[in-house]
Design an enzyme around this catalytic site. Structure first.
Site, PDB file in Angstrom:
ATOM      1  N   ASP A 147      65.444  17.987  84.286  1.00 56.41           N
ATOM      2  CA  ASP A 147      64.144  18.336  84.668  1.00 56.41           C
ATOM      3  C   ASP A 147      63.690  19.015  86.217  1.00 56.41           C
ATOM      4  OD1 ASP A 147      61.474  18.560  84.185  1.00 56.41           O
ATOM      5  OD2 ASP A 147      60.899  16.529  84.298  1.00 56.41           O
ATOM      6  N   GLU A 172      57.364  20.397  91.450  1.00 62.28           N
ATOM      7  CA  GLU A 172      57.286  19.292  91.405  1.00 62.28           C
ATOM      8  C   GLU A 172      58.110  18.132  92.063  1.00 62.28           C
ATOM      9  OE1 GLU A 172      57.295  18.185  87.184  1.00 62.28           O
ATOM     10  OE2 GLU A 172      57.340  15.905  87.277  1.00 62.28           O
ATOM     11  N   GLU A 193      58.161  13.735  74.976  1.00 59.39           N
ATOM     12  CA  GLU A 193      57.408  13.072  75.781  1.00 59.39           C
ATOM     13  C   GLU A 193      56.185  12.764  74.906  1.00 59.39           C
ATOM     14  OE1 GLU A 193      57.446  15.102  79.389  1.00 59.39           O
ATOM     15  OE2 GLU A 193      59.165  14.044  79.898  1.00 59.39           O
TER      16      GLU A 193
HETATM   17  C1  GCU Z   1      58.292  16.973  83.659  1.00 55.87           C
HETATM   18  C2  GCU Z   1      56.798  16.415  84.312  1.00 55.87           C
HETATM   19  C3  GCU Z   1      55.729  16.419  83.015  1.00 55.87           C
HETATM   20  C4  GCU Z   1      55.675  17.640  82.103  1.00 55.87           C
HETATM   21  C5  GCU Z   1      57.086  17.652  81.535  1.00 55.87           C
HETATM   22  C6  GCU Z   1      57.415  19.149  80.603  1.00 55.87           C
HETATM   23  O1  GCU Z   1      58.631  15.842  83.243  1.00 55.87           O
HETATM   24  O2  GCU Z   1      56.773  15.493  85.096  1.00 55.87           O
HETATM   25  O3  GCU Z   1      54.627  16.145  83.676  1.00 55.87           O
HETATM   26  O4  GCU Z   1      54.893  17.253  81.091  1.00 55.87           O
HETATM   27  O5  GCU Z   1      58.043  17.882  82.601  1.00 55.87           O
HETATM   28  O6  GCU Z   1      58.000  20.119  81.169  1.00 55.87           O
HETATM   29  O7  GCU Z   1      56.761  19.086  79.784  1.00 55.87           O
END
Ligand code: GCU
Length: 650
Positions: free
Chosen positions: A346, A374, A267
């Site tokens: 996730d 979350e 990400e």
């Molecule tokens: C999820 C979450 C992100 C986080 C990611 C992770 O996608 O929405 O905010 O950074 O998990 O586990 O790194």
């Protein structure tokens, strides 16, 4: 002045017994009076037995509690032998002893007095970790409990709240904490510079007293962002030597550092891919730099293509973890542990267990859970994750090992923390059960969800049978209710984009994140069998076969693994579409029942907790109605199939 935070399950009240005698605490071999175990015992006894006379080492006392450190025990292990006249508590180290003291105190409270007890416990998982996603500016990524109590305005804070935090963790056996967000950004990039050493050292020493190692999330490209080099290539000798020097400095300045937690090539975070290197190259380079100091690298496996084209039906995000890491099995150094999310996507309310737990037979693994909720109600909805964590740890991977459960395959577990600076730490008092339960499961996975919750309820709310029964009912039913009114059958991802709260069935459907339900007028779900994306093949038989066919796939995961028509008959005998309608009405009714039970506790639990709970249950019901009506309307409009019971579907 009223405290700014609740003591949670460590808020000890006097026991019912009118004990006014002398209690002697004797520190035997290897136990210093200053250690946390002794101070914890004294603090607890003073609160539980306010009339008692507490002394050290007196010969004549009604109750004698002896503490020692014994070599025959492993470091975090303890033994307790107790009866009406006192106790003998031994630990393999002062930390083991501390765990023994907490266990003994728990027993005094649940039994309301000195009783017979014989117990020997060695925490099942060596690494029991909490991952905070706190940013240096004081905000918390996916934080639903206020701001950070570790950071404010880019400063690290060490306060009395930190001490209570450490006690809470130690009381449930958590022995590691990563204090900053895995997405390392802002000032946190500079955590590993002298700007922060003094405070980090204070914090690490404080945590160390309670048996907790401090971990830091680091920027993989720190040689550039901090060191001023032009590369962070893990195989470049300049990069390796920069990290070696940095490790030498860091571990000497911060005395109780456990190591690094790393999110790389995930990400948008930097990683070894930029240099054509593998995750093993990246992780091992860091591991070698910190090995001389006993440091560990916890390396996350949350690596996938987050710029996918929704029209591409072959690429499957669920496969990404295995595709990336399975070929690297056995290539990680022994002080690297791969941190694997509990499922391949996730932290959804229902996902299959991550196939990497079965596949990585020659690599240390840490299971990652997200108690921050979350996707599971953000601490506004009650959603107790203890049964789910237990279910995942007990899952048999069928990988040919004699002992083949997830628990057998891992060396550690980590939870994305649900704490913040709100009065009750976890936004909702009921969400604290997840923090408590996570630690207890990691130490004693044999305990049932009921055992753990009964313990937590007694320690938090006292011994009323009525309160216990009602809260048990709410907590034990809460995951099922949430699943029912949100996204049943393993579909996932029907939440609103970005903040992930509330329903939006196509919120992620035409986006880049690889999270699709593919619903059309005839069918829904993703074919992940051999003819589809092939994901089911990442499991060992018979799991691979079982998951690949709608006839054998367990209903609760049906839409994760299979694409099926709305008229498909489930094992329950209902059609798929009828199940979707029914479960949404049922889930809402369950949430209503939880609120009704909660309201009946007015006067039986403290006012602040009661009111906070009412506000949250109200919001849960509002949101559950949204979920029910939007998801049902969505499928009703797509399929055109009416509800057999003729309820309004919009
Ligand atoms: C999820 C979450 C992100 C986080 C990611 C992770 O996608 O929405 O905010 O950074 O998990 O586990 O790194």
């Amino acid at each position: 002045m009223e405290s700014a935070y609740s003591k949670l399950w460590l808020d000890y009240k006097p026991l019912d017994i009118p004990f006014a005698g002398k209690v002697a605490v004797r520190c035997l071999k290897g136990v210093s009076r200053e250690c946390a175990a002794v101070s914890e015992l004294i603090t607890s006894l003073s609160a539980l037995l306010p009339q008692a006379e507490l002394t050290f080492g007196a010969d004549s006392a009604a109750v004698i509690i002896e503490l020692d450190v014994a070599e025959y025990l492993s470091l975090e292990e303890y033994v307790i032998t107790a009866d009406e006249r006192g106790a003998f508590i031994s630990g393999g180290s002062e930390t083991g002893l501390l765990y023994g003291v907490f266990a003994y105190v728990r027993e005094l409270i649940t039994e309301q007095g000195f009783t017979r007890l014989s117990k020997r416990v060695r925490p099942a998982l060596p690494l029991r970790m909490l991952d905070h996603w706190d940013n240096a500016d004081g905000s918390i990524e996916r934080g639903y409990s206020g701001s950070s109590f570790f950071f404010k305005n880019n400063e690290l804070i060490v306060s009395d709240r930190t001490v209570h935090y450490a006690r809470l963790l130690a009381s449930v056996g958590i022995n590691a904490a990563a204090i900053n967000n895995v997405n390392v950004r802002g000032a946190a990039v500079r955590l590993i510079t002298k700007d922060y050493y003094r405070k980090l050292d204070m914090l690490s020493e404080l945590l160390g007293r309670w048996g907790i190692k401090l971990y830091l999330c680091i920027d993989f490209s720190a040689p550039i962002s901090v060191g001023g080099l032009t590369t962070a290539d893990p195989l470049d000798p300049r990069v390796q030597s920069w990290w070696r020097d940095k490790a030498a400095e860091l571990f000497s300045e911060v005395r109780n550092l456990g190591g690094f937690l790393v999110k790389a090539d995930s990400e948008g975070q930097p990683g070894p891919y930029a240099y054509g290197r593998s995750h093993a190259d990246g992780a091992n380079m860091l591991a070698r730099a910190i090995k001389p100091y006993g440091g560990r690298v916890i390396w996350r496996c949350f690596v996938y293509n987050c710029s996918q084209d929704w029209r591409d039906l072959r690429t499957d995000r669920a496969c990404a973890g295995c595709n990336t890491f399975a070929p690297l099995d056995g290539r990680f150094d022994d002080n690297v542990s791969l941190q694997v999310k509990n499922g391949p996507m996730d932290f959804q309310i229902r996902e299959p267990v991550h196939p990497l737990f079965g596949v990585m037979k020659n690599t240390s693994l840490t299971a990652e859970f997200q108690i921050a909720q979350e996707y599971t109600g953000q601490q506004l909805h009650v959603c107790c994750l203890i049964p789910m964590i237990k279910e995942i740890l007990a899952f048999r991977t069928c990988n040919g090992r004699e002992r083949d459960t997830v628990l057998d395959m891992i060396d550690g577990a980590a939870a994305v923390s649900n704490t913040g600076d709100s009065f009750c730490w976890t936004g909702s008092e009921l969400a604290a059960a997840n923090l408590y339960g996570f630690g207890r499961i990691c130490s004693e996975p044999g305990l049932s969800a009921e055992d753990i919750l009964e313990e937590w309820i007694t320690l938090t709310f006292g011994r009323s049978e009525e309160v216990k029964e009602k809260l048990l009912y709410i907590l034990l039913g809460s995951r099922e209710a949430y699943e029912n009114y949100t996204v049943p059958l393993g579909m996932g991802w029907m939440c609103k984009p970005n903040h992930h709260y509330g329903p939006d069935p196509w919120g992620y459907e035409f986006d880049r994140w690889g999270t699709y339900n593919r619903a059309d007028r005839d069918a829904v779900g993703v074919d992940r069998g051999p003819e589809g994306t092939g994901y089911s093949e990442l499991y060992y038989p018979p799991l691979s076969d079982m998951y690949s066919s709608p006839d054998t796939c367990p209903d609760e995961l049906l839409l994760f693994f299979c694409r099926v028509p709305y008229t498909h008959i489930l094992k329950s005998g209902k059609t798929l579409i009828q199940h979707i309608y029914d479960s949404h009405f049922e889930g809402y009714a369950q949430a209503e029942e939880f609120f009704r039970l909660w309201r009946s506790l007015d006067g039986s639990i403290d006012e602040r907790t009661y009111r906070n709970g009412c506000d949250r249950f109200k919001e849960q019901l509002r949101c559950a109605a949204e979920w029910r009506d939007i998801v049902n309307a969505f499928f009703h409009r797509l399929s055109g199939i009416p509800d057999e019971q003729g309820r309004k579907l919009y």
